[in-house]
Design an enzyme around this catalytic site. Sequence first.
Site, PDB file in Angstrom:
ATOM      1  N   CYS A  91       6.138   4.550  -2.275  1.00 17.90           N
ATOM      2  CA  CYS A  91       6.603   5.526  -1.173  1.00 17.90           C
ATOM      3  C   CYS A  91       8.034   6.090  -1.362  1.00 17.90           C
ATOM      4  O   CYS A  91       8.922   5.583  -1.634  1.00 17.90           O
ATOM      5  CB  CYS A  91       6.444   4.865   0.351  1.00 17.90           C
ATOM      6  SG  CYS A  91       7.112   5.898   1.426  1.00 17.90           S
TER       7      CYS A  91
ATOM      8  N   LYS B 186       0.810  -0.900  -5.455  1.00 18.16           N
ATOM      9  CA  LYS B 186       0.595   0.657  -5.606  1.00 18.16           C
ATOM     10  C   LYS B 186       2.188   0.973  -6.092  1.00 18.16           C
ATOM     11  O   LYS B 186       3.330   0.641  -5.273  1.00 18.16           O
ATOM     12  CB  LYS B 186       0.002   1.452  -4.707  1.00 18.16           C
ATOM     13  CG  LYS B 186       0.674   1.690  -3.395  1.00 18.16           C
ATOM     14  CD  LYS B 186      -0.097   2.422  -2.609  1.00 18.16           C
ATOM     15  CE  LYS B 186       0.296   2.299  -1.032  1.00 18.16           C
ATOM     16  NZ  LYS B 186      -0.933   2.487  -0.170  1.00 18.16           N
TER      17      LYS B 186
END
Length: 151
Positions: free
Chosen positions: A65, A104
Site C-alpha cells: 500500500c 503482497k
Amino acid sequence: MVVTEMVSSEGLVRGIDRTLEYRRIHGGGAPGFDPDFRRRPGDDGRRAQIVEGLGADIIDVNMGCPVRKIARHNAGCSLMREPEHAASVIAAMTKKVRIPVTVKMRAGWNDESINAPDLAKRVEDAGAAAVAVHGRTAAQSYSGNADWSLI
C-alpha cells in the site's frame, strides 16, 4: 478466496467495532484480513492470533500500500524499506497461527530500490505461504508502467 480491504491491526487488538465489522462484509464469514502490521514484530504473532480467532481463512499482509497515511506509519509499502524487519514480522505471525500467511508487495520503494526479489525470498524463508508482486514501485503509486519482467 476473498480478502477484505486493509484492516488496522491496532483496531483489531483494541476491539474497535468499526474494524471488527470487516469480518461481516461477506455473509458473516471472515475469509481473510489484510492487516497493516506496525513496527512491533513481537506483537504481530498476537495480532495474527486475533485475526485467526475471528475466523479468517488466511492473513494477507499488505507490504504494497503506497497511500501516504499508511506508509508514514511504517506500514504498507514502508515495510519494504527494511527487508529484515519485514521478514521478522512474517516469522512472528507464521509461528503463532495455523492459517496461511501471505504477502503482497510492490517492486520496491522507488526505481533506485527495487528489492521485491530479495524480500520475496526473505518472507518465503520466514514462512509465507505465497507472495504476490505488484510491478510498480511505491513512488509510482497507481500510475506509470508496471515492470512485468520483474514479476
